[in-house]
Design an enzyme around this catalytic site. Structure first.
Site, PDB file in Angstrom:
ATOM      1  N   LYS A   1       1.056  -1.307   0.343  1.00  9.93           N
ATOM      2  CA  LYS A   1       0.099   0.110   0.135  1.00  9.93           C
ATOM      3  C   LYS A   1       0.496   1.315  -0.164  1.00  9.93           C
ATOM      4  O   LYS A   1       0.764   2.623  -0.553  1.00  9.93           O
ATOM      5  CB  LYS A   1      -0.754   0.639   1.243  1.00  9.93           C
ATOM      6  CG  LYS A   1      -2.053  -1.740   0.611  1.00  9.93           C
ATOM      7  CD  LYS A   1      -2.732  -1.099   1.957  1.00  9.93           C
ATOM      8  CE  LYS A   1      -4.320  -2.173   1.894  1.00  9.93           C
ATOM      9  NZ  LYS A   1      -3.505  -3.433   1.429  1.00  9.93           N
TER      10      LYS A   1
HETATM   11  C1  LIG Z   1      -4.290  -4.178   0.987  1.00 13.58           C
HETATM   12  C2  LIG Z   1      -3.118  -5.787   1.471  1.00 13.58           C
HETATM   13  C3  LIG Z   1      -4.068  -7.237   0.259  1.00 13.58           C
HETATM   14  C4  LIG Z   1      -5.102  -6.614  -0.390  1.00 13.58           C
HETATM   15  O1  LIG Z   1      -5.419  -6.274  -2.346  1.00 13.58           O
HETATM   16  P1  LIG Z   1      -5.670  -5.516  -2.434  1.00 13.58           P
HETATM   17  O2  LIG Z   1      -5.877  -5.020  -3.621  1.00 13.58           O
HETATM   18  O3  LIG Z   1      -6.900  -5.467  -1.439  1.00 13.58           O
HETATM   19  O4  LIG Z   1      -7.058  -6.693  -2.697  1.00 13.58           O
HETATM   20  C5  LIG Z   1      -2.655  -8.270  -0.069  1.00 13.58           C
HETATM   21  N1  LIG Z   1      -1.960  -8.411   1.055  1.00 13.58           N
HETATM   22  C6  LIG Z   1      -1.350  -7.320   1.561  1.00 13.58           C
HETATM   23  C7  LIG Z   1      -0.328  -7.411   2.583  1.00 13.58           C
HETATM   24  C8  LIG Z   1      -2.301  -6.023   1.638  1.00 13.58           C
HETATM   25  O5  LIG Z   1      -1.970  -4.990   2.750  1.00 13.58           O
END
Ligand SMILES: *Cc1c(COP(=O)(O)O)cnc(C)c1O
Length: 482
Positions: free
Chosen positions: A124
């Site tokens: 993120k």
């Molecule tokens: C947010 C997240 C996901 C999922 O991602 P999306 O784009 O919401 O499907 C997967 N792995 C980690 C470590 C995350 O923080």
């Protein structure tokens, strides 16, 4: 150059420019914003991008979607965001090959693409770091302020706080369920001492936090008076920023721009993999987009059966890949809009009406359903706690590489879809240190800890606890903003 306009998946008449939607969440009709069309990347463009630094590649891609920030400013923002200092390597998202005699014999090539070397060790950061700089730029230009109010179960909140800390014009109020995040995640957020960051530990579960955010967002008077905004994963700018690392992974794993690759993406809200869909629609030679879910298999069910069925909170499992524990996939509407030939009326009927009434819709008998795989390259699979443990152990013993629980879900499902001669890139979405308990369960040892996080749990904590009470949180925000 023609202006890039953004439209709602539910057909609202507005057509907006990038900076108008930058600070917004949903479109006024409850739909999600998408560009009116996907800019096409020609062979000449692809050739000229190979060899660019990550920051300059980001600038080239973003320029196709943003025409209301001067190019020199946008380039400066990209270069300020994607630095070796912040992301730990010159490549920003380096690839690591998982190869041994048995993969050689099978003729398959699998890579991990590291998206998790930013400040909070989860993917993120890739988008949120850019968002922090775009917000600061746009708020200064308008002479405005913004109070970001959100809910987190871990990764999103910390990424938002590390992106917005110290930024002019922005405050962050982040709720999280008291005592429910991993000790590492709590320490990451609560040790921030920046004056514009406010941690709120709520006596309740994640849904209580989310309900408080919804209640505040629905109070339009309060929202306007205190300039409340969000940074959740439906924000178009976040999705757009994620498109860049699909190109970066492609260039690193291929020699020629006619080669194809596939990506496997650990998925919950369909945000990350939706960026892959956008990259593919722009013309990046992607063969397959593999959606990997955990026990919360809303998306896997859709791609296997054509039925999209949201879950109630009682059917949402708490798993050892918690950042994928979702009851519905909040970005999925964007893909379905494309799948339906961009029919906004049909999209609105499914997401705005049918889903609310019956909790599901069924495209299995609709001829478009087969296009999800055939035309758009989507396939899927599911991974359980036992699969995660086995995969973490297998990858560690065979390749000497430690993967986190979410990435393990990706590797497990990637193995079900990998083909000879098409490199498979699995997106590494977090580092193992964030989910240490499951690593210990799988390997009988603690994960490695990057040096800069040594002793983090012992730092002073800056957090306010309160009951799951909307009036209490409003009073808190009002008092800080006074
Ligand atoms: C947010 C997240 C996901 C999922 O991602 P999306 O784009 O919401 O499907 C997967 N792995 C980690 C470590 C995350 O923080």
């Amino acid at each position: 150059m023609a202006f890039m306009k953004y439209i709602s998946t539910r057909g609202h008449a507005d057509r907006k420019q990038f900076c108008e939607i930058l600070l917004e969440g949903l479109a006024p009709d409850g739909g999600l914003y998408l560009p009116e069309n996907y800019p096409q990347v020609s062979a000449a463009m692809l050739a000229s991008w190979r060899g660019l630094s990550y920051a300059d590649l980001a600038f080239e891609i973003l320029s196709l979607y943003i025409d209301d920030i001067p190019a020199t400013d946008l380039k400066a923002i990209c270069r300020k965001t994607y630095t070796q200092e912040v992301f730990g390597s010159k490549e920003i998202t380096p690839l690591k090959k998982l190869a041994d005699a048995s993969t050689e014999a099978a003729g398959t090539v699998m890579y991990l693409e590291a998206l998790s070397n930013g400040p909070t060790l989860a993917f993120k950061d890739m988008a949120m770091q850019l968002l922090g700089n775009l917000f600061e730029y746009e708020l200064a230009r308008r002479g405005e302020e913004l109070n970001i109010f959100g809910a987190t179960s871990g990764d999103t909140g910390s990424a938002a706080e590390y992106a917005m800390r110290g930024k002019r014009g922005v405050r962050v109020f982040m709720t999280s369920p008291l005592g429910r995040m991993s000790p590492f995640q709590q320490a990451q957020m609560f040790s921030l001492q920046d004056e514009n960051i406010h941690n709120i530990a709520v006596e309740g579960v994640f849904d209580d936090c989310q309900d408080m955010v919804k209640a505040v967002s629905n109070d339009l008077v309060f929202k306007r008076k205190y300039k409340i905004g969000t940074v959740n994963s439906i924000n178009w700018a976040r999705l757009m920023a994620q498109v860049v690392y699909y190109f970066a992974g492609y260039f690193q794993s291929t020699k020629s721009n006619t080669d194809k690759v596939s990506f496997t993406v650990p998925s919950g809200n369909f945000g990350n993999v939706c960026a892959g869909h956008v990259a593919r629609m722009m013309g990046l030679p992607i063969e397959q987009l593999v959606v990997a879910t955990n026990e919360n298999d809303v998306l896997d069910e859709f791609f296997r059966t054509g039925v999209y069925r949201v879950r109630g909170s009682a059917d949402t499992h708490e798993t050892s890949s918690p950042s994928m524990d979702i009851s519905k996939a909040s970005n999925f509407e964007r893909f379905v809009f494309d799948l339906l030939g961009r029919d906004a009326g049909k999209t609105k009927a499914l997401f705005g009406e049918q889903l609310g009434k019956t909790g599901k819709f069924d495209l299995s008998a609709d001829p478009v359903f087969s296009e999800a795989a055939q035309r758009y390259g989507f396939v899927s699979g599911k991974s359980t706690h036992a699969d995660r443990l086995a995969t973490i152990k297998d990858v560690y013993t065979r390749f000497g590489v430690m993967v986190d629980t979410h990435t393990a879900d990706g590797v497990k499902v990637a193995r079900e879809h990998i083909k000879p001669d098409v490199p498979m890139i699995v997106l590494e979405t977090a580092l193992p240190i964030k989910f240490a308990a499951t690593i210990v369960e799988a390997l009988g040892r603690e994960p490695d800890r990057p040096a800069k996080f040594a002793g983090m749990e012992d730092l002073p904590k800056r957090v306010t606890s309160m009951p799951a009470d909307v009036a209490a949180v409003k009073a808190y925000i009002a008092q800080i903003c006074a």
